[in-house]
Design a protein around this motif. Structure first.
Motif, PDB file in Angstrom:
ATOM      1  N   CYS A  93       0.850  -1.203   0.000  1.00  0.00           N
ATOM      2  CA  CYS A  93       0.000   0.000   0.000  1.00  0.00           C
ATOM      3  C   CYS A  93       0.879   1.245   0.000  1.00  0.00           C
ATOM      4  CB  CYS A  93      -0.941  -0.007   1.210  1.00  0.00           C
ATOM      5  SG  CYS A  93      -2.319  -1.139   1.002  1.00  0.00           S
ATOM      6  N   GLY A  94       1.568   1.428  -1.116  1.00  0.00           N
ATOM      7  CA  GLY A  94       2.418   2.590  -1.294  1.00  0.00           C
ATOM      8  C   GLY A  94       1.798   3.588  -2.245  1.00  0.00           C
TER       9      GLY A  94
ATOM     10  N   LYS B 275      -2.059   2.265  -2.028  1.00  0.00           N
ATOM     11  CA  LYS B 275      -2.918   2.954  -1.051  1.00  0.00           C
ATOM     12  C   LYS B 275      -4.121   3.622  -1.713  1.00  0.00           C
ATOM     13  CE  LYS B 275      -2.685   6.378   2.695  1.00  0.00           C
ATOM     14  NZ  LYS B 275      -1.769   7.271   3.455  1.00  0.00           N
TER      15      LYS B 275
ATOM     16  N   SER C  68       1.793  -3.487   4.368  1.00  0.00           N
ATOM     17  CA  SER C  68       2.944  -2.598   4.385  1.00  0.00           C
ATOM     18  C   SER C  68       4.091  -3.347   5.047  1.00  0.00           C
ATOM     19  CB  SER C  68       2.648  -1.310   5.163  1.00  0.00           C
ATOM     20  OG  SER C  68       3.818  -0.512   5.267  1.00  0.00           O
TER      21      SER C  68
ATOM     22  N   SER D  83       6.141  -1.599   6.858  1.00  0.00           N
ATOM     23  CA  SER D  83       6.456  -0.687   7.957  1.00  0.00           C
ATOM     24  C   SER D  83       5.351  -0.687   9.008  1.00  0.00           C
ATOM     25  CB  SER D  83       6.655   0.740   7.427  1.00  0.00           C
ATOM     26  OG  SER D  83       6.787   1.660   8.480  1.00  0.00           O
ATOM     27  N   GLU D  84       5.705  -0.969  10.252  1.00  0.00           N
ATOM     28  CA  GLU D  84       4.736  -0.928  11.339  1.00  0.00           C
ATOM     29  C   GLU D  84       4.157   0.466  11.509  1.00  0.00           C
ATOM     30  OE1 GLU D  84       5.917  -2.551  15.058  1.00  0.00           O
ATOM     31  OE2 GLU D  84       6.843  -4.335  14.174  1.00  0.00           O
ATOM     32  N   ASN D  85       4.938   1.489  11.170  1.00  0.00           N
ATOM     33  CA  ASN D  85       4.487   2.877  11.340  1.00  0.00           C
ATOM     34  C   ASN D  85       3.304   3.224  10.447  1.00  0.00           C
ATOM     35  OD1 ASN D  85       6.560   3.317  13.201  1.00  0.00           O
ATOM     36  ND2 ASN D  85       7.996   4.005  11.615  1.00  0.00           N
ATOM     37  N   LYS D  86       3.093   2.451   9.380  1.00  0.00           N
ATOM     38  CA  LYS D  86       2.013   2.770   8.441  1.00  0.00           C
ATOM     39  C   LYS D  86       0.727   1.996   8.713  1.00  0.00           C
ATOM     40  CE  LYS D  86       5.174   4.060   4.696  1.00  0.00           C
ATOM     41  NZ  LYS D  86       5.613   3.767   3.306  1.00  0.00           N
TER      42      LYS D  86
ATOM     43  N   ASP E 156      -1.334   1.844  11.362  1.00  0.00           N
ATOM     44  CA  ASP E 156      -2.444   2.614  11.942  1.00  0.00           C
ATOM     45  C   ASP E 156      -3.108   3.513  10.903  1.00  0.00           C
ATOM     46  OD1 ASP E 156      -2.133   1.464  14.402  1.00  0.00           O
ATOM     47  OD2 ASP E 156      -1.000   3.121  15.283  1.00  0.00           O
ATOM     48  N   SER E 157      -2.300   4.150  10.049  1.00  0.00           N
ATOM     49  CA  SER E 157      -2.867   5.064   9.054  1.00  0.00           C
ATOM     50  C   SER E 157      -3.719   4.297   8.044  1.00  0.00           C
ATOM     51  CB  SER E 157      -1.766   5.843   8.332  1.00  0.00           C
ATOM     52  OG  SER E 157      -0.925   4.981   7.587  1.00  0.00           O
ATOM     53  N   LEU E 158      -3.328   3.064   7.717  1.00  0.00           N
ATOM     54  CA  LEU E 158      -4.136   2.243   6.819  1.00  0.00           C
ATOM     55  C   LEU E 158      -5.439   1.828   7.490  1.00  0.00           C
ATOM     56  CD1 LEU E 158      -1.413  -0.089   5.211  1.00  0.00           C
ATOM     57  CD2 LEU E 158      -2.453   1.949   4.207  1.00  0.00           C
TER      58      LEU E 158
ATOM     59  N   ALA F 175      -5.307  -3.791   7.787  1.00  0.00           N
ATOM     60  CA  ALA F 175      -3.874  -3.679   7.516  1.00  0.00           C
ATOM     61  C   ALA F 175      -3.093  -4.878   8.049  1.00  0.00           C
ATOM     62  CB  ALA F 175      -3.333  -2.391   8.123  1.00  0.00           C
TER      63      ALA F 175
END
Length: 254
Positions: free
Chosen positions: A9-10, A14, A31, A33-36, A38-40, A47
């Motif tokens: 989901c880049g 996304k 993703s 990246s764990e940082n992304k 929550d936003s997804l 996610a």
């Protein structure tokens, strides 16, 4: 089929996921990246943290009808492992996002039937999907990607010279990428390979000058080449079979 999983989901995945949510699909997205995550999730996407190079199991992520693969990895071993897991999943259809970089610059218009770059990893990965009989795959070879956060004015910065200024541009806008994926699914068009590229092919010099001018940047610097090499990607097949008309077909109107 209203369940779709999007691997990656880049830049493309996304907004593609959002477009499926708007059409009433249940969407899983991944993703690395764990940082992304929550936003997804905040967008309504289920996610998942997936990195195919880590050879883990993705049972939950692959509980869908359709899988769209939109990652940049060219690791053949990782894809072999992924395909083995797809075979054991509920996935029935796969869209694999490839690239027109599989075609050499041999000064001609390239169709899906033309020769490919020898030993290109994407060609090997395409064949892994194409030859698998446990599910159906359509392969899309996208040309150079732009739209959204990707603006050609930002490329070749810091005095980098742009090669082959007399060569031709092969590009496709993000919105056309998304619409073509939807049309493949809506029209149930499987076991195909498509080029996807705007029909307009200005020279690289025309294109990058216009791109820089549109942002008020300094004009680009071009590298004069001793050997003239080019290719033009034909999208005749995707337009004919899907009856598709490009949204962004004039590349000088960036």
């Amino acid at each position: 089929m209203k369940d779709v999983s999007i691997l990656g989901c880049g830049w493309l995945g996304k907004p593609l996921a959002i477009s499926f949510l708007e059409e009433g699909y249940s969407v899983k997205g991944s993703s690395t990246s764990e940082n992304k995550i929550d936003s997804l999730e905040n967008l309504g996407i289920e996610a998942h943290l997936v990195n195919i190079s880590e050879f883990e199991e993705y049972d939950s992520f692959l509980q869908s009808d359709i899988l769209i693969i939109a990652i940049t990895s060219k690791d053949i071993d990782s894809f072999e492992n992924l395909i083995a897991q797809i075979q054991e999943s509920s996935i029935q259809k796969v869209i694999f996002i490839s690239s027109t970089s599989v075609y050499p610059r041999i000064n001609k218009i390239m169709t899906e039937e033309d020769e490919l770059v020898e030993n290109h990893p994407l060609v090997e990965i395409e064949n892994l999907f194409r030859e698998n009989t446990f599910f159906e795959t359509t392969i899309i070879r996208f040309a150079g990607l732009f739209g959204g956060e990707r603006h050609p004015a930002n490329w070749f910065k810091n005095g980098r010279k742009i090669p082959q200024p007399e060569g031709f541009v092969n590009m496709i806008h993000q919105e056309d990428c998304i619409e073509i994926i939807h049309e493949i699914i809506n029209q149930n068009c499987w076991n195909e390979t498509f080029n996807a590229c705007a029909n307009h092919h200005p020279t690289r010099e025309q294109f990058y000058i216009k791109a820089r001018e549109s942002k008020g940047f300094e004009l680009p610097i071009f590298k004069k080449e001793a050997v003239f090499q080019w290719k033009i990607i034909s999208s005749e097949k995707v337009q004919r079979i899907l009856n598709y008309s490009f949204i962004h077909n004039d590349l000088l109107r960036i």
